[in-house]
Design an enzyme around this catalytic site. Structure first.
Site, PDB file in Angstrom:
ATOM      1  N   LYS A 125      50.290  55.075  52.694  1.00 42.04           N
ATOM      2  CA  LYS A 125      50.392  53.902  52.248  1.00 42.04           C
ATOM      3  C   LYS A 125      51.404  53.471  52.515  1.00 42.04           C
ATOM      4  O   LYS A 125      52.792  53.406  52.390  1.00 42.04           O
ATOM      5  CB  LYS A 125      49.504  54.309  50.934  1.00 42.04           C
ATOM      6  CG  LYS A 125      49.419  52.179  50.652  1.00 42.04           C
ATOM      7  CD  LYS A 125      48.619  52.490  48.619  1.00 42.04           C
ATOM      8  CE  LYS A 125      48.364  51.844  49.043  1.00 42.04           C
ATOM      9  NZ  LYS A 125      47.086  51.516  46.766  1.00 42.04           N
ATOM     10  N   GLU A 136      41.808  57.923  46.504  1.00 42.69           N
ATOM     11  CA  GLU A 136      43.370  58.028  46.563  1.00 42.69           C
ATOM     12  C   GLU A 136      43.470  58.327  45.312  1.00 42.69           C
ATOM     13  O   GLU A 136      42.560  58.877  44.370  1.00 42.69           O
ATOM     14  CB  GLU A 136      44.158  55.931  46.362  1.00 42.69           C
ATOM     15  CG  GLU A 136      45.028  55.955  46.292  1.00 42.69           C
ATOM     16  CD  GLU A 136      45.389  54.650  45.905  1.00 42.69           C
ATOM     17  OE1 GLU A 136      43.823  54.085  45.329  1.00 42.69           O
ATOM     18  OE2 GLU A 136      46.737  53.947  45.975  1.00 42.69           O
ATOM     19  N   GLU A 170      52.945  50.030  42.036  1.00 46.34           N
ATOM     20  CA  GLU A 170      53.370  51.496  42.993  1.00 46.34           C
ATOM     21  C   GLU A 170      54.579  51.462  44.189  1.00 46.34           C
ATOM     22  O   GLU A 170      54.629  52.134  44.613  1.00 46.34           O
ATOM     23  CB  GLU A 170      52.249  51.392  44.022  1.00 46.34           C
ATOM     24  CG  GLU A 170      50.341  51.904  43.609  1.00 46.34           C
ATOM     25  CD  GLU A 170      49.814  51.473  44.394  1.00 46.34           C
ATOM     26  OE1 GLU A 170      49.854  52.227  45.689  1.00 46.34           O
ATOM     27  OE2 GLU A 170      48.537  50.966  44.551  1.00 46.34           O
ATOM     28  N   ASN A 190      41.709  53.335  43.890  1.00 48.33           N
ATOM     29  CA  ASN A 190      42.229  52.922  42.491  1.00 48.33           C
ATOM     30  C   ASN A 190      41.838  51.308  42.494  1.00 48.33           C
ATOM     31  O   ASN A 190      43.386  51.313  42.556  1.00 48.33           O
ATOM     32  CB  ASN A 190      43.036  53.585  41.757  1.00 48.33           C
ATOM     33  CG  ASN A 190      42.645  55.526  42.262  1.00 48.33           C
ATOM     34  OD1 ASN A 190      42.875  55.611  40.995  1.00 48.33           O
ATOM     35  ND2 ASN A 190      43.048  55.623  42.887  1.00 48.33           N
ATOM     36  N   CYS A 228      43.148  52.169  49.510  1.00 45.50           N
ATOM     37  CA  CYS A 228      42.975  51.159  49.433  1.00 45.50           C
ATOM     38  C   CYS A 228      43.389  50.263  49.523  1.00 45.50           C
ATOM     39  O   CYS A 228      42.617  49.390  49.967  1.00 45.50           O
ATOM     40  CB  CYS A 228      43.727  51.284  47.329  1.00 45.50           C
ATOM     41  SG  CYS A 228      43.216  50.422  46.001  1.00 45.50           S
ATOM     42  N   ASN A 248      52.550  57.436  48.801  1.00 45.87           N
ATOM     43  CA  ASN A 248      50.688  57.626  48.299  1.00 45.87           C
ATOM     44  C   ASN A 248      50.097  57.854  49.773  1.00 45.87           C
ATOM     45  O   ASN A 248      50.196  57.215  50.765  1.00 45.87           O
ATOM     46  CB  ASN A 248      50.423  56.189  47.885  1.00 45.87           C
ATOM     47  CG  ASN A 248      49.434  56.288  47.348  1.00 45.87           C
ATOM     48  OD1 ASN A 248      48.496  57.244  47.466  1.00 45.87           O
ATOM     49  ND2 ASN A 248      48.973  54.872  46.411  1.00 45.87           N
TER      50      ASN A 248
HETATM   51  N1  CDT Z   1      45.775  51.200  44.185  1.00 47.72           N
HETATM   52  C1  CDT Z   1      45.283  49.725  44.905  1.00 47.72           C
HETATM   53  O1  CDT Z   1      45.813  49.692  45.441  1.00 47.72           O
HETATM   54  N2  CDT Z   1      44.392  48.928  44.421  1.00 47.72           N
HETATM   55  C2  CDT Z   1      45.243  47.670  44.427  1.00 47.72           C
HETATM   56  C3  CDT Z   1      44.777  47.001  43.058  1.00 47.72           C
HETATM   57  C4  CDT Z   1      45.676  45.827  42.706  1.00 47.72           C
HETATM   58  S1  CDT Z   1      45.162  44.268  43.285  1.00 47.72           S
HETATM   59  C5  CDT Z   1      44.825  43.249  44.151  1.00 47.72           C
HETATM   60  C6  CDT Z   1      43.915  47.462  44.919  1.00 47.72           C
HETATM   61  O2  CDT Z   1      43.617  46.033  46.300  1.00 47.72           O
HETATM   62  O3  CDT Z   1      42.796  47.574  45.028  1.00 47.72           O
END
Ligand code: CDT
Length: 303
Positions: free
Chosen positions: A126, A46, A145, A196, A171, A109
């Site tokens: 996303k 991502e 985000e 990420n 993600c 995204n």
């Molecule tokens: N980039 C991304 O979506 N990261 C989120 C972090 C949030 S923690 C619940 C993830 O779900 O990994």
């Protein structure tokens, strides 16, 4: 059996000061390594071209525009598109998308799927955006985000490729079973995703090991419950002091992790995947047509 070599190209950190040109050169190096190992498809993370910028607070688009790509391929992506076409390797790439749609500037995204012949096969934006729109006031845990992206407006399609139907997600989408079931109902037999994930839960102080565990749990259950392969690519390690988990993996339709990255750096893993492996699962325990009971799933779409 229908065998095809798939690669997942994990990335180590991309720092704020790193140029897109240098970052794309890293992607191309991994693309070449994947190709040398026989891969026909590579999954990148991502937001692969920049640092995970939603951790920072910016107010003026002039400050954050540099993180976004305009056009497909954007100027920064062109060397990657050219190398992939030359090698005959298809890929998934996550990036921040800025586009004028319906007369307005919009930001998503996004991930793109490019075929081994260099043709764009599809795009995904996303849908499950974690974090907040407004800063919480703690620089260690900002995850903005919702400030920098709109919720994706393309749904969860599946895309026809020369190797079968693929679905894409990004993600946080992987934590939601609805993501994968929707793609599987549309025929996807391979799920591609980049992530990420901060090593600390932005929402709640959790034991550290749960971050890795919940990642694996999400990938393995998604694979098994849909009889599909999962290609999951992290951007990881410490970006300017902000640590993210690795654990990039290729998961088989049986739910077994077939390969996993061991480092928190740029690392390529490959598996010669039998795309027919999931067929018996989709014919038996998860034969959707025979065993699903959507008449009892109302709240999933109505609430
Ligand atoms: N980039 C991304 O979506 N990261 C989120 C972090 C949030 S923690 C619940 C993830 O779900 O990994």
């Amino acid at each position: 059996s229908r065998k095809e070599v798939f690669a997942v190209a994990q990335m180590g950190p991309v720092h704020l000061a790193d140029s897109k040109q240098a970052t794309v050169a890293r992607l191309i190096e991994m693309l070449r390594e994947a190709h040398a190992r026989g891969a026909r498809w590579v999954t990148f993370p991502e937001l692969a071209l920049t640092t995970f910028f939603p951790r920072y607070v910016y107010d003026d688009p002039a400050e954050y525009d540099r993180f976004y790509e305009e056009g497909l391929p954007s100027p920064a992506m062109i060397p990657l598109f050219e190398a992939a076409k030359e090698l005959g390797v298809g890929f998934y790439l996550g990036y921040a998308e800025k586009v004028v749609e319906e007369g307005a500037t919009r930001r998503f995204n996004t991930s793109v799927l490019v075929g081994p012949d260099g043709k764009i096969l599809g795009k995904y934006r996303k849908i499950h955006l974690p974090g907040t729109k407004d800063p919480i006031g703690d620089p260690e845990f900002e995850h903005l985000e919702k400030r920098y992206f709109e919720v994706g407006n393309l749904g969860f399609p599946s895309f026809a490729t020369p190797s079968g139907r693929f679905g894409m997600c990004i993600c946080n989408d992987r934590r939601w079973p609805e993501t994968f079931r929707t793609m599987a109902l549309r025929g996807a037999e391979v799920f591609l995703l980049g992530y990420n994930t901060p090593t600390r839960n932005i929402h709640h102080p959790e034991p550290a090991h749960l971050r890795e565990f919940h990642n694996r749990l999400s990938l393995e259950s998604a694979a098994y419950q849909n009889g599909a392969w999962v290609m999951a690519a992290a951007k990881c390690g410490s970006e300017d002091g902000f640590a993210m988990i690795g654990g990039s993996a290729i998961v088989a339709p049986t739910g077994e992790t077939a390969a996993m990255c061991m480092s928190e750096e740029d690392e390529v893993i490959t598996v010669n995947c039998d795309l027919d492996l999931g067929a018996y699962i989709r014919r038996s325990v998860f034969d959707f047509a025979r065993h699903r009971r959507p008449e009892h799933y109302g709240p999933i779409t109505q609430q």
